[in-house]
Design a protein around this motif. Structure first.
Motif, PDB file in Angstrom:
ATOM      1  N   LEU A  72      -6.827   6.073   0.510  1.00 30.26           N
ATOM      2  CA  LEU A  72      -8.252   6.215   0.217  1.00 30.26           C
ATOM      3  C   LEU A  72      -8.645   7.688   0.113  1.00 30.26           C
ATOM      4  O   LEU A  72      -9.440   8.078  -0.757  1.00 30.26           O
ATOM      5  CB  LEU A  72      -9.062   5.511   1.311  1.00 30.26           C
ATOM      6  N   GLY A 127      -9.576  -2.178  -0.866  1.00 28.10           N
ATOM      7  CA  GLY A 127     -10.152  -2.195   0.479  1.00 28.10           C
ATOM      8  C   GLY A 127     -11.096  -3.363   0.676  1.00 28.10           C
ATOM      9  O   GLY A 127     -11.110  -4.004   1.744  1.00 28.10           O
ATOM     10  N   GLU A 161     -10.659   1.310  -3.981  1.00 27.71           N
ATOM     11  CA  GLU A 161     -11.837   0.798  -3.274  1.00 27.71           C
ATOM     12  C   GLU A 161     -11.903  -0.724  -3.366  1.00 27.71           C
ATOM     13  O   GLU A 161     -12.272  -1.413  -2.404  1.00 27.71           O
ATOM     14  CB  GLU A 161     -13.100   1.429  -3.865  1.00 27.71           C
ATOM     15  N   THR A 210       0.827  -1.203   0.000  1.00 26.61           N
ATOM     16  CA  THR A 210       0.000   0.000   0.000  1.00 26.61           C
ATOM     17  C   THR A 210       0.864   1.256   0.000  1.00 26.61           C
ATOM     18  O   THR A 210       0.547   2.261  -0.658  1.00 26.61           O
ATOM     19  CB  THR A 210      -0.931  -0.006   1.209  1.00 26.61           C
ATOM     20  N   GLN A 245      -8.878  -5.544   8.736  1.00 27.80           N
ATOM     21  CA  GLN A 245      -9.577  -4.280   8.677  1.00 27.80           C
ATOM     22  C   GLN A 245      -8.721  -3.276   7.906  1.00 27.80           C
ATOM     23  O   GLN A 245      -7.492  -3.346   7.937  1.00 27.80           O
ATOM     24  CB  GLN A 245      -9.857  -3.751  10.099  1.00 27.80           C
ATOM     25  N   GLN A 246      -9.393  -2.367   7.243  1.00 22.59           N
ATOM     26  CA  GLN A 246      -8.649  -1.371   6.462  1.00 22.59           C
ATOM     27  C   GLN A 246      -7.741  -0.533   7.354  1.00 22.59           C
ATOM     28  O   GLN A 246      -6.669  -0.098   6.936  1.00 22.59           O
ATOM     29  CB  GLN A 246      -9.623  -0.466   5.704  1.00 22.59           C
ATOM     30  N   SER A 247      -8.180  -0.356   8.610  1.00 22.02           N
ATOM     31  CA  SER A 247      -7.364   0.430   9.545  1.00 22.02           C
ATOM     32  C   SER A 247      -6.094  -0.300   9.951  1.00 22.02           C
ATOM     33  O   SER A 247      -5.155   0.320  10.469  1.00 22.02           O
ATOM     34  CB  SER A 247      -8.189   0.782  10.788  1.00 22.02           C
ATOM     35  N   ILE A 249      -9.071  -6.499   1.157  1.00 21.17           N
ATOM     36  CA  ILE A 249      -8.443  -6.550   2.488  1.00 21.17           C
ATOM     37  C   ILE A 249      -9.426  -7.123   3.504  1.00 21.17           C
ATOM     38  O   ILE A 249      -9.071  -7.966   4.351  1.00 21.17           O
ATOM     39  CB  ILE A 249      -7.972  -5.138   2.900  1.00 21.17           C
ATOM     40  N   GLN A 250     -10.660  -6.694   3.414  1.00 15.99           N
ATOM     41  CA  GLN A 250     -11.672  -7.190   4.342  1.00 15.99           C
ATOM     42  C   GLN A 250     -11.971  -8.667   4.094  1.00 15.99           C
ATOM     43  O   GLN A 250     -12.217  -9.429   5.037  1.00 15.99           O
ATOM     44  CB  GLN A 250     -12.941  -6.353   4.209  1.00 15.99           C
ATOM     45  N   PHE A 281      -3.259   3.009   4.233  1.00 13.62           N
ATOM     46  CA  PHE A 281      -4.438   2.772   3.388  1.00 13.62           C
ATOM     47  C   PHE A 281      -5.439   3.917   3.494  1.00 13.62           C
ATOM     48  O   PHE A 281      -6.053   4.310   2.498  1.00 13.62           O
ATOM     49  CB  PHE A 281      -5.115   1.449   3.761  1.00 13.62           C
ATOM     50  N   SER A 282      -5.607   4.429   4.720  1.00 12.92           N
ATOM     51  CA  SER A 282      -6.550   5.539   4.887  1.00 12.92           C
ATOM     52  C   SER A 282      -6.089   6.758   4.088  1.00 12.92           C
ATOM     53  O   SER A 282      -6.900   7.456   3.459  1.00 12.92           O
ATOM     54  CB  SER A 282      -6.686   5.888   6.371  1.00 12.92           C
TER      55      SER A 282
END
Length: 596
Positions: free
Chosen positions: A579, A559, A556, A499, A568-570, A562-563, A575-576
């Motif tokens: 995004l 993301g 997107e 990422t 989790q995206q966090s 990843i889930q 990643f945040s």
């Protein structure tokens, strides 16, 4: 008629009245330039009185003749009637004389026509006599040499060449007069003797020329070639050299098995073919002026053995014995064979003795045939499929990022540049196909441009699945082997690193897009155009908007994956931020589409 002279004080010239183009208005206008009308009238009246006086004097002078005119004409009719009879007789005599003269003229014309016919027949007879004399003279030369036991077969080659040259000179005269006497009965009787002389001359010439070439006797070769030229058979000599001297060498050198069994077999074969001219044609070139050392005084013109003897045999041998040479099925091999062959052609042209010889070579049917054998359109089609197919494959992958270290952001852009370079690269580009490769270059660029202006993207690029496939495979292979917590940690570390790099790549792409937009805006302002922006409502989304939207869809999708992997995206570093970066790009693209 002469008018009487008037006083010098008159305002006009009396001779004006006698001119054919006398005009009253013009006369008055000219006089008014000098005097008044009153004075002009007085001068005219004065000259009128002078004319009247002169006329009276003329009548008084010849008055007696005027009075006796009618008396003198009495009896004129009778005198005229007396003249009519002798005049009629004279007319008849003149007509009779004219008829006699015409008859004489016709007789003379008839005699002249007969004389002209006799002259023509005389010329025909003289030509026939010359034909018979030439035949007898040639036969006498042959008989004399046979009688002296020095026939063409037993005499020395040089003497035989001299004898043949004498015969050829006389034979040339014989042929000329025979053509002029065509249709004469006597000529038909002499034809068998002429045919025998012709056969003997050609046979002797062929044998002597071959002997001269085999023994490298320049004098014999010169005599033979001069004799061939005398009887207008230069092409026969060139054909003989091709069959006797050139063809055996070509049969020995042009071997398909040798070409196929050696990596450089074709080049080696062409090298041996080029060696033929300096090794075996030196004598012929020296005699015909194709060599630098040729003596101008002894040159026999009218021959070009390289063009008319050597080249046809080379091409005939190559086309018949190595047909696979022209097969375009393998474009790489075809390119190699073609370039080597064209290099051979250029080197052969350099062996020609003059620019005129090169022009004759290029105009030769075998030269055109050899070039037409190379199926260049098929070769280009194979290259077209190869190059264009490479770009289409890259386009099918979508907006995939270029590999690390590339000068471009997108893989498709790098492939485009590679395809364009390949069109003009060694081992691909051929000069005769320049127009086709140029068209292909434009088509590649056009296809790339069309790809970037296609419809608005609605799903992630195909490269996302390809990039994430190894991680999905890792999860599948490690299940029930490694603890889930360890697998999750592996995924977190790997995805965080990817990422981070992905963030840098997208930042560079968006930065480039923004710079391009700013450059275009400045360019439009400089040109002061009145056209609306391509991002307007009516123009549809711009290419830049599509790129931003595609990047947002890709992130997107990342993301979501990843889930699906149980994270989790966090949990993924950067990643945040990634995004947020693409969300800003999406908002900007949306703003452009709505025209805000």
């Amino acid at each position: 008629m002469t008018l009487p002279k008037g006083p010098d004080s008159l305002c006009f010239d009396k001779d004006e009245f006698m001119k054919d183009d006398f005009d009253v208005d013009k006369f008055v206008a000219d006089c008014r330039k000098r005097v008044q009308l009153e004075e002009m009238r007085e001068d005219l009246e004065q000259y009128y009185r002078l004319l009247k006086t002169a006329m009276v004097e003329l009548i008084n002078k010849d008055y007696a003749d005027f009075v006796n005119l009618s008396t003198n004409l009495v009896g004129m009719d009778k005198a005229l009637n007396q003249l009519s009879v002798p005049l009629g007789q004279l007319r008849e005599e003149v007509l009779s004389l004219r008829s006699s003269v015409n008859e004489v003229i016709e007789a003379i014309d008839t005699q002249l026509s007969k004389q002209d016919d006799i002259q023509k027949k005389k010329l025909c007879v003289l030509r026939l006599i010359q034909v018979v004399r030439s035949v007898e003279k040639i036969e006498k030369i042959l008989h004399q040499n046979t009688k002296d036991t020095t026939s063409l077969e037993t005499s020395s080659p040089l003497l035989a060449g001299q004898i043949l040259e004498r015969i050829a000179t006389e034979f040339n005269q014989l042929q000329f007069h025979a053509v002029q006497s065509k249709g004469m009965p006597l000529l038909d009787k002499v034809r068998p003797r002429i045919a025998g002389i012709t056969a003997m001359l050609q046979q002797s010439l062929e044998g002597l020329l071959i002997q001269g070439l085999q023994t490298s006797n320049i004098d014999i070769v010169r005599h033979c070639l001069r004799t061939y030229a005398t009887i207008d058979k230069t092409r026969d000599a060139e054909a003989l050299v091709g069959q006797v001297l050139v063809k055996p060498y070509m049969d020995e050198v042009i071997v398909e098995q040798f070409v196929k069994s050696n990596p450089n077999g074709l080049k080696m074969m062409y090298t041996k073919l080029l060696e033929f001219v300096p090794h075996h044609c030196r004598l012929l070139r020296e005699v015909t002026g194709g060599a630098v050392s040729s003596d101008k005084a002894d040159i026999v013109p009218g021959y070009d053995f390289l063009v008319n003897s050597v080249w046809p045999e080379i091409i005939r041998g190559v086309e018949e014995r190595i047909p696979s040479l022209f097969n375009p099925g393998n474009p790489d091999a075809f390119y190699e064979r073609y370039t080597v062959s064209m290099d051979f052609v250029r080197k052969f042209e350099r062996q020609c003795g003059s620019q005129a010889s090169v022009k004759r070579l290029r105009a030769h049917p075998c030269y055109q045939s050899f070039h037409n054998k190379w199926n260049l359109p098929v070769y280009f089609q194979l290259r077209f499929k190869e190059i264009a197919g490479s770009l289409e494959n890259a386009i099918s992958d979508g907006l995939e990022a270029a590999p690390a270290g590339s000068s471009y952001h997108l893989q498709v852009t790098e492939v485009l540049w590679s395809c364009v370079c390949r069109c003009w690269a060694d081992q691909v580009y051929l000069p005769p196909l320049a127009h086709r490769f140029w068209k292909l270059t434009l088509q590649l660029i056009s296809r790339y441009s069309t790809f970037l202006t296609e419809e608005v993207p609605t799903r992630a690029s195909a490269y996302m699945d390809n990039a994430l496939q190894p991680l999905h495979q890792l999860v599948t292979d490690s299940k029930n082997v490694v603890k889930d917590s360890i697998i999750q940690e592996w995924l977190r570390v790997t995805l965080s690193d990817c990422t981070h790099r992905y963030f840098e790549t997208i930042s560079d792409v968006l930065s480039s897009v923004r710079k391009m937009e700013e450059s275009l805006k400045r360019l439009k302002q400089a040109r002061k155009t009145t056209t609306t922006s391509t991002a307007g409502v009516n123009a549809g989304p711009s290419d830049d908007s599509k790129i931003r939207l595609q990047l947002a869809l890709d992130v997107e999708y990342l993301g979501e994956q990843i889930q699906k992997m149980g994270l989790q995206q966090s949990d993924i570093t950067m990643f945040s931020s990634l995004l947020e970066l693409v969300q800003e790009a999406r908002d900007l693209a949306s703003a452009e589409q709505t025209g805000s």
